[in-house]
Write an enzyme that holds these catalytic residues in place. Structure first.
Site, PDB file in Angstrom:
ATOM      1  N   ALA A  44       0.833  -1.214   0.000  1.00  0.00           N
ATOM      2  CA  ALA A  44       0.000   0.000   0.000  1.00  0.00           C
ATOM      3  C   ALA A  44       0.860   1.253   0.000  1.00  0.00           C
ATOM      4  CB  ALA A  44      -0.911   0.005   1.223  1.00  0.00           C
ATOM      5  N   LYS A 106       9.337   4.109  15.205  1.00  0.00           N
ATOM      6  CA  LYS A 106       9.627   4.361  16.635  1.00  0.00           C
ATOM      7  C   LYS A 106       8.596   5.270  17.280  1.00  0.00           C
ATOM      8  CE  LYS A 106      11.945   6.917  13.730  1.00  0.00           C
ATOM      9  NZ  LYS A 106      12.905   6.641  12.676  1.00  0.00           N
ATOM     10  N   ILE A 137      21.531  -1.442  13.267  1.00  0.00           N
ATOM     11  CA  ILE A 137      22.238  -2.000  14.443  1.00  0.00           C
ATOM     12  C   ILE A 137      21.304  -2.939  15.200  1.00  0.00           C
ATOM     13  CG2 ILE A 137      23.451  -1.474  16.599  1.00  0.00           C
ATOM     14  CD1 ILE A 137      23.694   1.426  15.634  1.00  0.00           C
ATOM     15  N   LYS A 206      13.157   7.033  20.369  1.00  0.00           N
ATOM     16  CA  LYS A 206      14.111   5.912  20.478  1.00  0.00           C
ATOM     17  C   LYS A 206      14.605   5.769  21.911  1.00  0.00           C
ATOM     18  CE  LYS A 206      15.436   6.514  15.667  1.00  0.00           C
ATOM     19  NZ  LYS A 206      16.287   7.308  14.777  1.00  0.00           N
ATOM     20  N   GLY A 303      18.812   5.307   6.831  1.00  0.00           N
ATOM     21  CA  GLY A 303      18.957   5.010   5.404  1.00  0.00           C
ATOM     22  C   GLY A 303      18.229   3.725   5.054  1.00  0.00           C
TER      23      GLY A 303
HETATM   24  P1  NAP Z   1       8.942   7.528   3.522  1.00  0.00           P
HETATM   25  O1  NAP Z   1      10.088   7.427   2.587  1.00  0.00           O
HETATM   26  O2  NAP Z   1       8.264   8.823   3.674  1.00  0.00           O
HETATM   27  O3  NAP Z   1       7.859   6.423   3.083  1.00  0.00           O
HETATM   28  C1  NAP Z   1       6.577   6.372   3.624  1.00  0.00           C
HETATM   29  C2  NAP Z   1       5.723   5.456   2.742  1.00  0.00           C
HETATM   30  O4  NAP Z   1       4.449   5.322   3.328  1.00  0.00           O
HETATM   31  C3  NAP Z   1       5.526   5.986   1.332  1.00  0.00           C
HETATM   32  O5  NAP Z   1       5.570   4.926   0.419  1.00  0.00           O
HETATM   33  C4  NAP Z   1       4.109   6.580   1.373  1.00  0.00           C
HETATM   34  O6  NAP Z   1       3.440   6.502   0.121  1.00  0.00           O
HETATM   35  C5  NAP Z   1       3.444   5.652   2.358  1.00  0.00           C
HETATM   36  N1  NAP Z   1       2.348   6.311   3.070  1.00  0.00           N
HETATM   37  C6  NAP Z   1       2.443   7.292   3.992  1.00  0.00           C
HETATM   38  N2  NAP Z   1       1.209   7.657   4.415  1.00  0.00           N
HETATM   39  C7  NAP Z   1       0.335   6.892   3.711  1.00  0.00           C
HETATM   40  C8  NAP Z   1      -1.072   6.809   3.670  1.00  0.00           C
HETATM   41  N3  NAP Z   1      -1.841   7.593   4.432  1.00  0.00           N
HETATM   42  N4  NAP Z   1      -1.640   5.914   2.838  1.00  0.00           N
HETATM   43  C9  NAP Z   1      -0.878   5.108   2.054  1.00  0.00           C
HETATM   44  N5  NAP Z   1       0.484   5.147   2.054  1.00  0.00           N
HETATM   45  C10 NAP Z   1       1.060   6.033   2.869  1.00  0.00           C
HETATM   46  O7  NAP Z   1       9.377   7.061   4.992  1.00  0.00           O
HETATM   47  P2  NAP Z   1      10.615   6.121   5.403  1.00  0.00           P
HETATM   48  O8  NAP Z   1      11.842   6.943   5.567  1.00  0.00           O
HETATM   49  O9  NAP Z   1      10.655   4.923   4.527  1.00  0.00           O
HETATM   50  O10 NAP Z   1      10.181   5.714   6.885  1.00  0.00           O
HETATM   51  C11 NAP Z   1       9.186   4.749   7.105  1.00  0.00           C
HETATM   52  C12 NAP Z   1       9.183   4.380   8.579  1.00  0.00           C
HETATM   53  O11 NAP Z   1      10.443   3.829   8.932  1.00  0.00           O
HETATM   54  C13 NAP Z   1       8.960   5.565   9.528  1.00  0.00           C
HETATM   55  O12 NAP Z   1       8.236   5.134  10.642  1.00  0.00           O
HETATM   56  C14 NAP Z   1      10.377   5.943   9.929  1.00  0.00           C
HETATM   57  O13 NAP Z   1      10.421   6.576  11.179  1.00  0.00           O
HETATM   58  C15 NAP Z   1      11.019   4.586   9.996  1.00  0.00           C
HETATM   59  N6  NAP Z   1      12.464   4.562   9.846  1.00  0.00           N
HETATM   60  C16 NAP Z   1      13.039   5.220   8.812  1.00  0.00           C
HETATM   61  C17 NAP Z   1      14.411   5.153   8.661  1.00  0.00           C
HETATM   62  C18 NAP Z   1      15.116   5.864   7.544  1.00  0.00           C
HETATM   63  O14 NAP Z   1      16.365   5.888   7.560  1.00  0.00           O
HETATM   64  N7  NAP Z   1      14.429   6.430   6.581  1.00  0.00           N
HETATM   65  C19 NAP Z   1      15.179   4.401   9.564  1.00  0.00           C
HETATM   66  C20 NAP Z   1      14.538   3.743  10.612  1.00  0.00           C
HETATM   67  C21 NAP Z   1      13.180   3.837  10.745  1.00  0.00           C
HETATM   68  P3  NAP Z   1       3.985   7.283  -1.185  1.00  0.00           P
HETATM   69  O15 NAP Z   1       5.281   6.607  -1.548  1.00  0.00           O
HETATM   70  O16 NAP Z   1       2.939   7.098  -2.207  1.00  0.00           O
HETATM   71  O17 NAP Z   1       4.174   8.703  -0.735  1.00  0.00           O
HETATM   72  N1  HSE Z   2      15.437   9.934  10.618  1.00  0.00           N
HETATM   73  C1  HSE Z   2      16.055   8.912  11.393  1.00  0.00           C
HETATM   74  C2  HSE Z   2      17.505   9.278  11.646  1.00  0.00           C
HETATM   75  C3  HSE Z   2      15.975   7.606  10.652  1.00  0.00           C
HETATM   76  O1  HSE Z   2      18.002  10.237  11.048  1.00  0.00           O
HETATM   77  O2  HSE Z   2      18.137   8.621  12.458  1.00  0.00           O
HETATM   78  C4  HSE Z   2      16.375   6.432  11.490  1.00  0.00           C
HETATM   79  O3  HSE Z   2      15.412   6.155  12.469  1.00  0.00           O
END
Ligand code: NAP
Ligand code: HSE
Length: 429
Positions: A44, A106, A137, A206, A303
């Site tokens: 989704a 988180k 990690i 976190k 990342g």
């Molecule tokens: P992101 O790149 O913004 O991706 C979010 C995804 O969710 C996108 O595909 C978006 O759709 C979809 N989405 C958001 N709201 C939606 C809705 N209402 N209905 C349907 N789809 C929806 O975020 P991300 O960086 O991958 O992070 C995702 C999660 O992992 C978060 O909780 C973040 O805190 C966690 N996280 C991220 C990282 C990191 O390094 N980025 C590391 C650890 C944890 P679209 O693609 O169509 O916009």
């Molecule tokens: N935005 C977060 C960071 C992603 O910079 O550490 C990992 O949770």
């Protein structure tokens, strides 16, 4: 013989997109290594027209989130969309329907953890969130399994990659804050709204999770005091280096005064501390316990690729449990405990104070600290005339008393401004 598990993914951005590529491209390798056929059944997203870096069969991509949770061919849900309300309701629905859930969210775990863990316990399915802290990690499993018998005393963590990346580039290259933040966004480190990173809110979530798992007392997101890096000036990074410190955004969780304290703020940490050498988007979690001594877990903290690796590990673990068919119980049981208010925590402060360069100023400044019961450890003067600066480091004192000293300082006519306050972490009092 391989056994097939239907996987549904909510969100296919930085982390979700990478996870789906891995599940599709490495399907055979994963099956060979684990005996599990992980089949991506539905994904989704919000915007169906957006270009994606992965390829899935027609009909797999949908913008109907609930259809993924309700699909009878889906055995396991991976939540990678972020946010606490909608994502939380979907995770809850999946757990209540007896489907294991894996998430990297988180904010969700730190704000709705008890409710979701209780739902998982009721239906006896795994609720796993290794990627929620420290990206790639392994830290959630070590804390909740390997260290489950250790009465952990203290956890210090660089748990936000974006801010550590910014601080490293500012300190080492004199880079501009806004430019480095934009770079962190491009590299996929930052949250969709990077305010959560730079304000310390992401690190607070976190820290809440780390504190809860380390101490077995639930610490929610709102229980964690947090400050970010938005107000840090490059000049203080230079003064810190001159005094033998690095400035880092650190989550601190500790058992003190018969309770538990968790907080996040910039910290001046001695350059010989293991956390001082953690550079770029690397995260590190430093754990102290009476039997284990000191442990350091370090690695890529943000990342798509490292985070997807942690998510994939949870997916494999949850799939194994699902196939085993046994009821799964949460690893840690949380019992009530006292949360120590931030105002009662003893901290040391570094202050940069802009003053009028005239007789008696130092006595007035010292009086402000003295009347609040805060003892000064060291004072330096930099510059003269309109450029005069006092750099002060205090001894450890209650945070509330330090704040009172700050209010007294701001009332002094010859104090032009208290331009910076950074807490100092060191062994000394
Ligand atoms: P992101 O790149 O913004 O991706 C979010 C995804 O969710 C996108 O595909 C978006 O759709 C979809 N989405 C958001 N709201 C939606 C809705 N209402 N209905 C349907 N789809 C929806 O975020 P991300 O960086 O991958 O992070 C995702 C999660 O992992 C978060 O909780 C973040 O805190 C966690 N996280 C991220 C990282 C990191 O390094 N980025 C590391 C650890 C944890 P679209 O693609 O169509 O916009
Ligand atoms: N935005 C977060 C960071 C992603 O910079 O550490 C990992 O949770």
């Amino acid at each position: 013989m391989n056994t097939s598990i239907g996987v549904g993914v909510l969100g296919a951005g930085t982390v979700g997109g990478t996870l789906i590529s891995r599940l599709v491209d490495d399907r055979e390798a994963i099956a060979t290594k684990t005996g599990l056929e992980l089949c991506v059944k539905r994904v989704a997203v919000r915007d169906l027209a957006k270009e994606r870096d992965f390829t899935v069969d027609d009909g797999v991509l949908t913008d109907d989130l609930l259809s993924v949770v309700n699909d009878p061919e889906i055995d396991l849900i991976v939540e990678l969309m972020g946010g606490r309300d909608l994502a939380g309701d979907l995770v809850l629905a999946a757990l209540e329907a007896g489907k294991p859930v894996v998430t990297a969210n988180k904010e969700l775990v730190a704000s709705r953890g008890p409710e979701l863990i209780a739902a998982a316990e009721r239906t006896g399915v795994p609720f796993l969130f290794e990627a929620a802290v420290g990206g790639g990690i392994p830290i959630i499993r070590p804390l909740s399994e390997t260290l489950a018998g250790e009465p952990i005393e203290r956890v210090l963590g660089i748990v936000n990659g974006t801010t550590n990346f910014i601080l490293t580039r500012m300190a080492e290259d004199g880079a501009d804050y806004a430019d480095v933040l934009a770079e962190a966004q491009e590299l996929g480190y930052a949250e969709p709204d990077p305010t959560a990173d730079v304000s310390g809110a992401d690190a607070a979530a976190k820290a809440a999770i780390l504190a809860s798992l380390a101490f077995g007392t639930w610490v929610g997101l709102d229980d964690v005091y947090h400050e970010g890096i938005e107000d840090l000036s490059p000049i203080d990074l230079v003064f810190a280096a001159d005094f033998g410190y690095s400035v880092k955004l650190i989550g601190i969780a500790e058992r003190i005064m018969g309770g538990v304290s968790a907080r996040v703020h910039p910290v001046m940490i001695p350059v010989d501390h293991p956390l001082a050498s953690i550079r770029g988007a690397t995260n590190a979690i430093f754990i102290q316990g009476p039997s284990v001594g000191e442990l350091l877990f370090a690695g890529p903290g943000a990342g798509g690729a490292p985070t997807a690796t942690a998510v994939l590990g949870d997916v494999i673990d949850a799939a194994r449990e699902t196939l085993a068919g046994a009821q799964v119980a949460p690893k840690i049981r949380f019992s009530p405990g006292e949360l120590v208010p931030f105002g009662d925590v003893a901290t040391k402060w570094y202050l940069r104070i802009e003053v009028d360069d005239q007789p008696g100023v130092l006595a007035q400044v010292a009086g402000a600290f003295g009347s609040a019961g805060v003892s000064i450890k060291s004072v330096w003067q930099e510059g003269e005339g309109d450029e005069a600066l006092l750099l002060i480091v205090t001894h450890r004192a209650r945070e509330a008393d330090q704040q009172e000293a700050l209010r007294h300082l701001e009332e002094i006519d010859t104090v032009r401004s208290v331009a910076a306050v950074i807490r100092v972490e060191s062994e000394e009092a």
